[in-house]
Enzyme design. Structure first.
Site, PDB file in Angstrom:
ATOM      1  N   SER A  96     -37.662  -8.760   2.884  1.00 32.88           N
ATOM      2  CA  SER A  96     -36.658  -9.641   2.280  1.00 32.88           C
ATOM      3  C   SER A  96     -36.846 -11.092   2.706  1.00 32.88           C
ATOM      4  CB  SER A  96     -35.246  -9.190   2.666  1.00 32.88           C
ATOM      5  OG  SER A  96     -35.008  -7.883   2.205  1.00 32.88           O
TER       6      SER A  96
HETATM    7  N1  SAM Z   1     -35.257  -4.110   5.124  1.00 33.05           N
HETATM    8  C1  SAM Z   1     -36.648  -4.268   4.721  1.00 33.05           C
HETATM    9  C2  SAM Z   1     -37.415  -5.197   5.607  1.00 33.05           C
HETATM   10  O1  SAM Z   1     -36.834  -5.815   6.525  1.00 33.05           O
HETATM   11  O2  SAM Z   1     -38.641  -5.269   5.399  1.00 33.05           O
HETATM   12  C3  SAM Z   1     -36.795  -4.685   3.278  1.00 33.05           C
HETATM   13  C4  SAM Z   1     -36.302  -3.681   2.349  1.00 33.05           C
HETATM   14  S1  SAM Z   1     -37.035  -3.647   0.747  1.00 33.05           S
HETATM   15  C5  SAM Z   1     -36.242  -5.032  -0.009  1.00 33.05           C
HETATM   16  C6  SAM Z   1     -36.160  -2.205   0.158  1.00 33.05           C
HETATM   17  C7  SAM Z   1     -36.621  -0.921   0.810  1.00 33.05           C
HETATM   18  O3  SAM Z   1     -35.690   0.107   0.464  1.00 33.05           O
HETATM   19  C8  SAM Z   1     -37.973  -0.451   0.324  1.00 33.05           C
HETATM   20  O4  SAM Z   1     -38.847  -0.226   1.406  1.00 33.05           O
HETATM   21  C9  SAM Z   1     -37.660   0.842  -0.421  1.00 33.05           C
HETATM   22  O5  SAM Z   1     -38.687   1.798  -0.363  1.00 33.05           O
HETATM   23  C10 SAM Z   1     -36.424   1.296   0.302  1.00 33.05           C
HETATM   24  N2  SAM Z   1     -35.586   2.259  -0.430  1.00 33.05           N
HETATM   25  C11 SAM Z   1     -35.298   2.282  -1.751  1.00 33.05           C
HETATM   26  N3  SAM Z   1     -34.479   3.316  -2.031  1.00 33.05           N
HETATM   27  C12 SAM Z   1     -34.239   3.965  -0.857  1.00 33.05           C
HETATM   28  C13 SAM Z   1     -33.479   5.099  -0.503  1.00 33.05           C
HETATM   29  N4  SAM Z   1     -32.788   5.812  -1.408  1.00 33.05           N
HETATM   30  N5  SAM Z   1     -33.447   5.491   0.788  1.00 33.05           N
HETATM   31  C14 SAM Z   1     -34.145   4.790   1.746  1.00 33.05           C
HETATM   32  N6  SAM Z   1     -34.900   3.702   1.469  1.00 33.05           N
HETATM   33  C15 SAM Z   1     -34.941   3.283   0.176  1.00 33.05           C
END
Ligand code: SAM
Length: 247
Positions: A96
């Site tokens: 992010s």
């Molecule tokens: N917090 C992260 C960082 O600091 O790098 C960035 C997050 S990225 C914008 C969103 C993440 O949410 C992705 O890695 C994606 O695979 C994960 N994601 C999406 N749906 C999810 C779910 N149902 N459960 C867990 N993770 C999920």
């Protein structure tokens, strides 16, 4: 909400001091981190009215300053690590925008004794920032290679108070509930009821809510002492979607 807020917050697109977390990072990118901190502090001040947070608090600023963001991105993205924008981390996901990480961390009002749940580990960066501020961070990632890589990275960097699990974060992590704060770092179509249940009375959840690949609203969800819930829209954002069965 001004369109500029959308533009600034679109970060997420392409998109610990009880600390088991490591001490301040000192490395050859520290000056770049300092410059990024100035950008974040001014953006937090500008957006203060909308976000309800007056600026960057000293605790959150110190946490951001300590985490080496360049260690959380792939080698080809390392030159850009201290720009205030999201960066690709593979598998169609992003780390992010630093401003969004700062804002979500502020909104959580993290305290040293707190236990925090994060949905969407991604690179592990948000978890590392939060780990500087609280007792324990539990983080769930749905994409296996990202989850494994983040777990190894956090371990190698010394973030002993972060535990990463693979799975669908929609259902939360019952075993360690209730949580003082929950950060959801992917866009959900609605506020997942299991996450509300796993929030402590007095706890805060920060979550982008809205349609996938559209502008969503970053929401602050507060669970009152009597178990009722209040929600507040913070600002428009664009996050990658929450996937999995429960969405
Ligand atoms: N917090 C992260 C960082 O600091 O790098 C960035 C997050 S990225 C914008 C969103 C993440 O949410 C992705 O890695 C994606 O695979 C994960 N994601 C999406 N749906 C999810 C779910 N149902 N459960 C867990 N993770 C999920």
């Amino acid at each position: 909400m001004p369109t500029s807020a959308v533009r600034l917050a679109a970060g997420a697109l392409l998109a610990g001091a009880l600390t088991a977390a490591p001490a301040a990072a000192s490395d050859d990118r520290a000056d770049e981190r300092q410059r990024l901190m100035q950008v974040l502090a001014s953006q937090m001040r500008e957006a203060g009215g909308a976000s309800g947070r007056p600026g960057l608090s000293p605790r959150v600023a110190a946490a951001l300053e300590q985490v080496p963001r360049h260690a959380f991105v792939p080698p080809d993205q390392q030159p850009h690590a201290y720009q205030n924008r999201p960066l690709p981390i593979g598998h169609g996901q992003t780390i992010s925008q630093p401003y969004i990480v700062a804002l979500m961390t502020e909104l959580a009002q993290a305290q040293p004794e707190h236990k925090v749940l994060e949905i969407g580990t991604g690179s592990g960066y948000q978890a590392a920032v939060m780990a500087q501020l609280v007792r324990a961070v539990y983080s769930i990632e749905i994409i296996e290679p990202l989850g494994h890589a983040a777990r190894e990275r956090l371990q190698a960097l010394g973030y002993a108070n972060v535990t990463v699990r693979l799975g669908d974060g929609y259902h939360g992590w019952e075993e360690h509930a209730p949580y003082d704060a929950i950060l959801v770092t992917a866009a959900a179509s609605h506020i997942p009821p299991p996450l509300v249940r796993q929030l402590k009375p007095g706890g805060r959840m920060v979550i982008p809510v809205g349609a996938a690949f559209m502008v969503q609203q970053l929401m602050l969800v507060e669970k009152n002492a009597d178990g009722t819930v209040s929600t507040r829209q913070i600002l428009p954002v664009v996050f990658v979607p929450l996937t999995g069965g429960g969405r």
